[in-house]
Design a protein around this motif. Structure first.
Motif, mmCIF file in Angstrom:
data_model
loop_
_atom_site.group_PDB
_atom_site.id
_atom_site.type_symbol
_atom_site.label_atom_id
_atom_site.label_comp_id
_atom_site.label_asym_id
_atom_site.label_seq_id
_atom_site.Cartn_x
_atom_site.Cartn_y
_atom_site.Cartn_z
ATOM 1 N N MET A 195 0.830 -1.205 0.000
ATOM 2 C CA MET A 195 0.000 0.000 0.000
ATOM 3 C C MET A 195 0.867 1.258 0.000
ATOM 4 O O MET A 195 0.597 2.225 -0.720
ATOM 5 C CB MET A 195 -0.914 -0.028 1.223
ATOM 6 N N HIS A 196 1.916 1.236 0.793
ATOM 7 C CA HIS A 196 2.814 2.395 0.858
ATOM 8 C C HIS A 196 3.574 2.571 -0.454
ATOM 9 O O HIS A 196 3.801 3.702 -0.906
ATOM 10 C CB HIS A 196 3.799 2.223 2.006
ATOM 11 N N ARG A 197 3.936 1.466 -1.067
ATOM 12 C CA ARG A 197 4.702 1.531 -2.307
ATOM 13 C C ARG A 197 3.886 2.176 -3.431
ATOM 14 O O ARG A 197 4.404 2.959 -4.222
ATOM 15 C CB ARG A 197 5.134 0.116 -2.702
ATOM 16 N N HIS A 198 2.604 1.838 -3.487
ATOM 17 C CA HIS A 198 1.768 2.331 -4.584
ATOM 18 C C HIS A 198 1.079 3.658 -4.263
ATOM 19 O O HIS A 198 0.742 4.412 -5.181
ATOM 20 C CB HIS A 198 0.726 1.275 -4.946
ATOM 21 N N ASN A 199 0.850 3.920 -2.975
ATOM 22 C CA ASN A 199 0.185 5.173 -2.580
ATOM 23 C C ASN A 199 0.874 5.732 -1.334
ATOM 24 O O ASN A 199 0.309 5.708 -0.233
ATOM 25 C CB ASN A 199 -1.303 4.922 -2.293
ATOM 26 N N PRO A 200 2.087 6.226 -1.486
ATOM 27 C CA PRO A 200 2.889 6.612 -0.319
ATOM 28 C C PRO A 200 2.307 7.760 0.497
ATOM 29 O O PRO A 200 2.592 7.866 1.693
ATOM 30 C CB PRO A 200 4.241 7.002 -0.929
ATOM 31 N N ASP A 201 1.502 8.603 -0.115
ATOM 32 C CA ASP A 201 0.992 9.777 0.599
ATOM 33 C C ASP A 201 -0.430 9.602 1.119
ATOM 34 O O ASP A 201 -1.000 10.533 1.690
ATOM 35 C CB ASP A 201 1.040 11.005 -0.330
ATOM 36 N N THR A 202 -0.997 8.424 0.922
ATOM 37 C CA THR A 202 -2.380 8.192 1.347
ATOM 38 C C THR A 202 -2.428 7.844 2.831
ATOM 39 O O THR A 202 -1.712 6.939 3.279
ATOM 40 C CB THR A 202 -3.001 7.032 0.539
ATOM 41 N N PRO A 203 -3.247 8.545 3.616
ATOM 42 C CA PRO A 203 -3.383 8.174 5.035
ATOM 43 C C PRO A 203 -4.050 6.807 5.157
ATOM 44 O O PRO A 203 -4.957 6.474 4.394
ATOM 45 C CB PRO A 203 -4.272 9.279 5.609
ATOM 46 N N ARG A 204 -3.583 6.017 6.112
ATOM 47 C CA ARG A 204 -4.064 4.643 6.230
ATOM 48 C C ARG A 204 -4.584 4.348 7.630
ATOM 49 O O ARG A 204 -4.175 4.979 8.607
ATOM 50 C CB ARG A 204 -2.935 3.658 5.888
ATOM 51 N N VAL A 205 -5.458 3.389 7.695
ATOM 52 C CA VAL A 205 -5.935 2.869 8.975
ATOM 53 C C VAL A 205 -5.858 1.346 8.917
ATOM 54 O O VAL A 205 -5.827 0.746 7.838
ATOM 55 C CB VAL A 205 -7.391 3.292 9.275
ATOM 56 N N LEU A 206 -5.813 0.735 10.091
ATOM 57 C CA LEU A 206 -5.930 -0.717 10.193
ATOM 58 C C LEU A 206 -7.315 -1.048 10.732
ATOM 59 O O LEU A 206 -7.804 -0.379 11.640
ATOM 60 C CB LEU A 206 -4.869 -1.286 11.133
ATOM 61 N N PHE A 207 -7.936 -2.075 10.170
ATOM 62 C CA PHE A 207 -9.242 -2.495 10.667
ATOM 63 C C PHE A 207 -9.185 -3.964 11.085
ATOM 64 O O PHE A 207 -8.353 -4.735 10.604
ATOM 65 C CB PHE A 207 -10.324 -2.304 9.596
ATOM 66 N N LYS A 208 -10.061 -4.327 11.988
ATOM 67 C CA LYS A 208 -10.229 -5.723 12.399
ATOM 68 C C LYS A 208 -11.710 -5.985 12.597
ATOM 69 O O LYS A 208 -12.400 -5.205 13.245
ATOM 70 C CB LYS A 208 -9.477 -6.031 13.691
ATOM 71 N N SER A 209 -12.184 -7.059 12.014
ATOM 72 C CA SER A 209 -13.590 -7.433 12.132
ATOM 73 C C SER A 209 -13.675 -8.812 12.772
ATOM 74 O O SER A 209 -13.081 -9.775 12.282
ATOM 75 C CB SER A 209 -14.253 -7.452 10.747
ATOM 76 N N ASP A 210 -14.403 -8.895 13.868
ATOM 77 C CA ASP A 210 -14.506 -10.137 14.634
ATOM 78 C C ASP A 210 -15.857 -10.805 14.367
ATOM 79 O O ASP A 210 -16.892 -10.137 14.318
ATOM 80 C CB ASP A 210 -14.358 -9.837 16.130
ATOM 81 N N VAL A 211 -15.840 -12.123 14.198
ATOM 82 C CA VAL A 211 -17.075 -12.888 14.030
ATOM 83 C C VAL A 211 -17.555 -13.337 15.406
ATOM 84 O O VAL A 211 -16.877 -14.116 16.083
ATOM 85 C CB VAL A 211 -16.865 -14.117 13.125
ATOM 86 N N ALA A 212 -18.696 -12.848 15.814
ATOM 87 C CA ALA A 212 -19.231 -13.203 17.126
ATOM 88 C C ALA A 212 -19.596 -14.684 17.171
ATOM 89 O O ALA A 212 -20.196 -15.222 16.245
ATOM 90 C CB ALA A 212 -20.457 -12.348 17.444
ATOM 91 N N GLU A 213 -19.193 -15.342 18.221
ATOM 92 C CA GLU A 213 -19.536 -16.731 18.544
ATOM 93 C C GLU A 213 -18.899 -17.757 17.610
ATOM 94 O O GLU A 213 -19.033 -18.956 17.820
ATOM 95 C CB GLU A 213 -21.058 -16.919 18.608
#
Length: 333
Positions: free
Chosen positions: A233-251
């Motif tokens: 992601m950094h290599r192709h879009n070095p100036d784009t602000p990024r976030v990390l996400f996590k999605s949990d499956v309940a049960e």
């Protein structure tokens, strides 16, 4: 002696080109890394390690219930005489799931997972090994601790509401049934409790019916994948602000049904009364393998059908990097 032949040996250096050379370089680099870093040093390229989604394209089909199990005269009689105790319960829309996988290259694996969702997963078990009894009761008495007893009571009610536990059918096991111990322990870093089904208890435990060699090789995506995603992601879009996400499956595991011939082995005793557990248990030796298989296909759909390529899946957690400008908040956030 001089050989008289027009056969020419291939130039060895020609073999070390392209992808072969890249693979050799990675293997050599890996050997030079400190062991404590494992795979957590990344190359400056667009190479992605195989994910669980990629693994699904070559994975072996999940097992069907063996003929020897179907030939057991005790189990089908109990099921036939008590059909209200056994059911296939899952919130997953199997028809929709299967339709999204029509273009998946490993249809035998896809069909085996869908069969498990419709008929119940079989956990690779051989219930006839050695001289295992037809029925076994290893249940614990009602806990002396009031909080633990109340928690198990409430959890039982929740499972009945979800349809994953049968209604109580008395305090005596029926022919072919096993009852393993259950108890409550605190969750990690929390005072909240979680219910544990101890399917490894005793010399004739449920988990001992499942050969270890049959349940190895089911992959979990990890930090190596995440690092590759971030670098790409950094290599192709070095100036784009990024976030990390996590999605949990309940049960998680509890969403997958098990075959009625295994449900009969998953009887739980709570408040002195017996209930059939119809779904994968967190203490089951094969539960993780079946769940990884299912989630590998969910991940494949996400990557191939929804074009979310930078996605990794670790059991019930899916995670990855995303453009910060693509965030849409939902309640209560």
């Amino acid at each position: 002696m001089i050989a008289d032949s027009n056969t020419h040996a291939r130039n060895a250096s020609a073999l070390l080109t392209g992808r072969n050379l890249a693979t050799l370089k990675k293997e050599l680099t890996l050997k030079l890394r400190p062991k404590y870093l494992r795979h957590n040093i990344w190359e400056d390229d667009d190479y992605f390690s195989k994910s669980s989604a990629g693994w699904s394209e070559t994975a072996k089909p999940l097992p069907q219930i063996p003929e020897a199990e179907l030939a057991n005269p005790v189990v089908p009689k109990t099921i036939a005489e008590n059909p209200h105790l056994f059911d296939i319960v899952t919130p997953i829309n199997v028809d929709c799931f299967e339709k999204l996988l029509l273009s998946h290259p490993n249809q035998s694996f896809v069909k085996s997972v869908c069969r498990g969702l419709r008929e119940g997963f079989w956990p690779w078990a051989d219930t006839h090994i050695d001289e295992y009894p037809d029925s076994l009761d290893l249940s614990f008495p009602i806990p002396d601790d009031i909080d633990e007893a109340q928690f198990l009571h409430d959890q039982r009610d929740h499972e009945i509401f979800k349809g994953r536990f049968s209604e109580a059918f008395g305090d005596k096991l029926l022919p072919g049934m096993y009852c393993m111990p259950i108890f409550a322990i605190p969750k990690p870093h929390s005072t909240d409790l979680q219910m544990v089904t101890h399917q490894s208890a005793g010399t004739h435990s449920l988990n001992s019916m499942i050969p270890h060699d049959d349940i190895v090789g089911y992959p979990l995506d990890n930090l190596r994948h995440l690092g590759e995603f971030l670098l790409s992601m950094h290599r192709h879009n070095p100036d784009t602000p990024r976030v990390l996400f996590k999605s949990d499956v309940a049960e998680a595991y509890r969403l997958l049904p098990v075959h009625p011939y295994w449900q009969i082995k998953q009887v739980n005793c709570i408040d002195g009364l017996l209930h059939v557990d119809r779904n994968s248990a967190f203490g089951g030796r094969a539960s993780g393998c079946n769940w990884i298989s299912f989630m590998s296909l969910v991940s494949w759909i996400t990557k191939k059908k929804r074009n979310i390529e930078l996605l990794a899946t670790y059991s019930d957690d899916s995670f990855g990097p995303e453009d910060a400008n693509n965030i849409t908040w939902y309640q209560p956030y």
